[in-house]
Design an enzyme around this catalytic site. Structure first.
Site, mmCIF file in Angstrom:
data_model
loop_
_atom_site.group_PDB
_atom_site.id
_atom_site.type_symbol
_atom_site.label_atom_id
_atom_site.label_comp_id
_atom_site.label_asym_id
_atom_site.label_seq_id
_atom_site.Cartn_x
_atom_site.Cartn_y
_atom_site.Cartn_z
ATOM 1 C CG HIS A 41 -34.357 2.873 -48.887
ATOM 2 N ND1 HIS A 41 -35.632 2.477 -49.200
ATOM 3 C CD2 HIS A 41 -33.540 1.937 -49.426
ATOM 4 C CE1 HIS A 41 -35.589 1.358 -49.906
ATOM 5 N NE2 HIS A 41 -34.337 0.997 -50.054
ATOM 6 C CD GLN A 65 -29.378 -6.093 -57.456
ATOM 7 O OE1 GLN A 65 -28.439 -5.331 -57.645
ATOM 8 N NE2 GLN A 65 -30.040 -6.078 -56.311
ATOM 9 N N GLY A 152 -27.487 -1.399 -45.467
ATOM 10 C CA GLY A 152 -28.338 -1.861 -44.369
ATOM 11 C C GLY A 152 -27.982 -3.273 -43.922
ATOM 12 C CE LYS A 154 -35.538 -6.659 -45.229
ATOM 13 N NZ LYS A 154 -35.271 -7.026 -46.572
ATOM 14 C CG ASP A 155 -30.688 -6.356 -48.134
ATOM 15 O OD1 ASP A 155 -31.383 -7.181 -48.703
ATOM 16 O OD2 ASP A 155 -31.085 -5.192 -47.872
ATOM 17 C CD GLN A 158 -27.044 -5.735 -50.868
ATOM 18 O OE1 GLN A 158 -27.611 -6.205 -51.844
ATOM 19 N NE2 GLN A 158 -27.501 -4.660 -50.236
HETATM 20 P P1 AMP Z 1 -32.659 -1.762 -51.717
HETATM 21 O O1 AMP Z 1 -33.206 -0.496 -52.296
HETATM 22 O O2 AMP Z 1 -33.700 -2.674 -51.176
HETATM 23 O O3 AMP Z 1 -31.657 -2.430 -52.617
HETATM 24 O O4 AMP Z 1 -31.841 -1.341 -50.439
HETATM 25 C C1 AMP Z 1 -30.909 -0.300 -50.462
HETATM 26 C C2 AMP Z 1 -30.206 -0.253 -49.137
HETATM 27 O O5 AMP Z 1 -31.160 -0.041 -48.097
HETATM 28 C C3 AMP Z 1 -29.480 -1.567 -48.801
HETATM 29 O O6 AMP Z 1 -28.241 -1.263 -48.187
HETATM 30 C C4 AMP Z 1 -30.432 -2.227 -47.835
HETATM 31 O O7 AMP Z 1 -29.795 -3.114 -46.944
HETATM 32 C C5 AMP Z 1 -30.994 -1.023 -47.096
HETATM 33 N N1 AMP Z 1 -32.277 -1.355 -46.472
HETATM 34 C C6 AMP Z 1 -33.350 -1.951 -47.055
HETATM 35 N N2 AMP Z 1 -34.326 -2.155 -46.147
HETATM 36 C C7 AMP Z 1 -33.853 -1.678 -44.958
HETATM 37 C C8 AMP Z 1 -34.386 -1.608 -43.623
HETATM 38 N N3 AMP Z 1 -35.600 -2.062 -43.316
HETATM 39 N N4 AMP Z 1 -33.613 -1.060 -42.658
HETATM 40 C C9 AMP Z 1 -32.367 -0.594 -42.947
HETATM 41 N N5 AMP Z 1 -31.811 -0.631 -44.178
HETATM 42 C C10 AMP Z 1 -32.540 -1.162 -45.169
#
Ligand code: AMP
Length: 283
Positions: A41, A65, A152, A154-155, A158
């Site tokens: 994040h 979700q 990210g 990562k998703d 999404q």
């Molecule tokens: P989340 O809080 O898990 O819903 O993620 C919020 C944002 O952070 C989303 O855009 C995710 O894709 C991104 N994110 C989560 N994990 C990572 C990571 N390891 N590297 C980069 N971005 C991330």
């Protein structure tokens, strides 16, 4: 000590704060999160800070979700630590609405995305998921009206769903993807990693290792179907319950059979114990 970001909990307060930035001629970036912030994040917040003068970070564990069987109630929450993390990352504003502010009584609209949201990856296992994500992200974008929003890789699905949704709904924002931040052993950072037992934590980087190995084999010219079959077997042998390991067009997420058809992205989802992990890489 870095200054804590201002925290707002009401849409009216959010709009006033953003209007203040706009009145000063400042650009605005939004980074949507569900909190339990980690270095992944933080990398998004820093990237946002390079691209815009002001950075708004939303922290909202979005109930719509999660399926009833999923972990909404037990999703990690750590607002006080998150605000300190955001101070270090130089965020300006933390947008932390209550569920009743986002979904007041009588709330009845929803965005039901197709395209990248309906290609048989996450959607096949979490059918409720992308309408929840698209609806909340549409709301966040319309609340903040940022110049850019950072998500990210990562998703990865999404990221594609949100990019398409913003374009289709003519929301005037540029969606920016940011690379996945990993532990030294390759495990992608995730708020849910804290739930892994020591034994499962040691196994978890297998996912990334298999993705890398598959990418190397595909780059070396091996047929994608054979490579994926070997990858699936390796993941299951390591003790995961595999949902999918697939090769897709990086742009559309449509199935891809040969590397010559375009840029390939490998995507995986698998569960260790009770923790479901997802990851992906480009070939
Ligand atoms: P989340 O809080 O898990 O819903 O993620 C919020 C944002 O952070 C989303 O855009 C995710 O894709 C991104 N994110 C989560 N994990 C990572 C990571 N390891 N590297 C980069 N971005 C991330």
């Amino acid at each position: 000590m870095a200054q804590r970001p201002r925290m707002v909990r009401r849409i009216a307060g959010l709009r006033r704060a953003v209007a203040g930035y706009r009145a000063a001629g400042e650009t605005v970036a939004l980074v949507p999160t569900m909190g339990a912030l980690h270095d992944g994040h933080v990398s998004l917040v820093r990237r946002a800070g390079f691209k815009a003068k002001r950075v708004v970070v939303s922290i909202f564990v979005n109930p719509t979700q999660f399926a009833p069987s999923e972990d909404f109630e037990s999703y990690p929450r750590s607002l006080v630590t998150d605000l300190a993390t955001l101070a270090g990352a130089k965020a300006d504003l933390a947008w932390v609405p209550a569920a009743a502010e986002m979904y007041p009584d009588g709330f009845s609209a929803s965005v039901v995305p197709q395209g990248p949201a309906a290609v048989g990856l996450e959607d096949a296992f979490r059918p409720h998921f992308f309408s929840g994500v698209a609806t909340v992200v549409a709301k966040l974008l319309l609340q903040v009206l940022p110049d850019i929003a950072v998500f990210g890789e990562k998703d990865f699905q999404q990221l594609r769903v949100v990019t398409r949704m913003a374009k289709d709904l003519d929301i005037p924002v540029r969606i920016i993807g940011a690379p996945t931040v990993r532990e030294p052993d390759g495990l992608a950072l995730s708020s849910r990693n804290v739930r892994l037992s020591a034994e499962h934590r040691a196994l978890a980087p297998t996912l990334f290792r298999v993705l890398m190995l598959c990418a190397e084999k595909i780059s070396a010219g091996r047929p994608i179907t054979t490579v994926l079959a070997e990858g699936r077997e390796a993941i299951e042998r390591a003790g995961f319950r595999l949902d999918y390991l697939e090769a897709r067009h990086a742009a559309t997420l449509r199935p891809i059979v040969a590397a010559s058809e375009g840029r390939v992205r490998l995507l995986v989802a698998a569960t260790l114990g009770t923790t479901r992990l997802i990851d992906n890489i480009g070939v």
